[in-house]
Design an enzyme around this catalytic site. Sequence first.
Site, short mmCIF file in Angstrom:
data_model
loop_
_atom_site.label_atom_id
_atom_site.label_comp_id
_atom_site.label_asym_id
_atom_site.label_seq_id
_atom_site.Cartn_x
_atom_site.Cartn_y
_atom_site.Cartn_z
N ARG A 49 28.22 -1.53 -130.47
CA ARG A 49 28.52 -0.18 -131.31
C ARG A 49 29.57 -0.48 -132.28
O ARG A 49 30.62 -1.33 -132.30
CB ARG A 49 29.30 0.60 -130.32
CG ARG A 49 28.39 0.53 -129.03
CD ARG A 49 29.52 1.65 -127.94
NE ARG A 49 28.76 2.02 -126.63
CZ ARG A 49 29.48 2.62 -125.67
NH1 ARG A 49 30.72 3.12 -125.60
NH2 ARG A 49 28.69 2.83 -124.50
N ASP A 51 31.90 1.03 -135.51
CA ASP A 51 32.86 2.37 -135.74
C ASP A 51 32.06 3.12 -136.80
O ASP A 51 31.16 2.77 -137.89
CB ASP A 51 33.99 1.94 -136.04
CG ASP A 51 34.64 1.26 -134.55
OD1 ASP A 51 34.23 1.59 -133.40
OD2 ASP A 51 35.60 0.66 -134.90
N TYR A 109 30.57 -11.03 -137.14
CA TYR A 109 30.87 -9.91 -138.31
C TYR A 109 31.65 -10.54 -139.52
O TYR A 109 32.16 -11.70 -139.30
CB TYR A 109 32.17 -8.87 -137.96
CG TYR A 109 31.73 -7.99 -136.77
CD1 TYR A 109 31.20 -6.95 -137.10
CD2 TYR A 109 31.58 -8.34 -135.34
CE1 TYR A 109 30.75 -5.45 -136.18
CE2 TYR A 109 31.33 -7.27 -134.23
CZ TYR A 109 30.81 -6.24 -134.83
OH TYR A 109 30.62 -5.22 -133.77
N ARG A 196 38.92 -5.56 -137.62
CA ARG A 196 39.71 -4.74 -138.51
C ARG A 196 41.16 -5.14 -138.46
O ARG A 196 41.99 -5.12 -139.23
CB ARG A 196 39.40 -3.31 -138.40
CG ARG A 196 37.95 -3.02 -138.96
CD ARG A 196 37.42 -1.44 -138.50
NE ARG A 196 38.46 -0.65 -139.13
CZ ARG A 196 38.66 0.62 -138.88
NH1 ARG A 196 37.83 1.07 -138.01
NH2 ARG A 196 39.20 1.45 -139.49
#
Length: 259
Positions: A49, A51, A109, A196
């Site tokens: 998932r 964000d 990522y 993040r």
Amino acid sequence: MRIVLGLEYRGVGFCGWQSQPQGCGVQDALEAAVSAIAGEKIGVTAAGRTDTGVHAAFQVAHFDTPTQRPLTAWVRGVNSHLPQGVAVLWAREAGEDFHARFAATQRGYRYVLLNHPVRPGLNHGMIGWHHRPLDAAVMNLAAASLIGQHDFSAFRAAECQARSPVKELRLAHIERRGDYLLCDFRADGFLHHMVRNLMGGLVQVGAGSQPPGWMREILDGRDRTRAAPTFDAAGLYLTHIRYPAHFALPESSERWLFA
């Protein structure tokens, strides 16, 4: 029949991957498009998932259907029903032992960060930004101390639903290309906001606000309140998903803009 899709999407305008009551998730758009081609209501499951505001250069999803369609229909046909900003790249058939989320052995990522005194205009919403000069070498030194299997509670969102905060970070590398920093992370899995939150700390180190060893101190302390604030979602891309070799699936996309 189980169908596997590879797709890409721009997070701008969506409230993340997951389906929402107001229908603003990427999952909502994909399920509606797949259902239109299948002629029945279809639910899809993704590898991970993302964000609100986070992008995917490479996402993998699967669904089950008794409907027989050529694989091209699950690509071009589905794309004809998708909004701009979302596109299916390929489709494959798979056995019932394949699961987009649980069969994945590694995810990756990339955070694309503009390091320039002036904020971005053209790429607004697609890249992160920091105005002070950042030292990529020092950031790499700090990132290297996080490699391995650790409790990443200090970099975990309060609302994270993962059963365990222990993850194995296999790659954390920052490369400067002109005014851009390309920050790559790969692990067996990621906690909510983990990348993040790591970026928030690494930027402080790169700017000289904290020493390189501070990141390891935060990691070992397991206290989210001592860490840096969560960094902007705009520059974050899901780029890499690995499955066991017998599934014969791609690990990334050749269409990736910041390759």
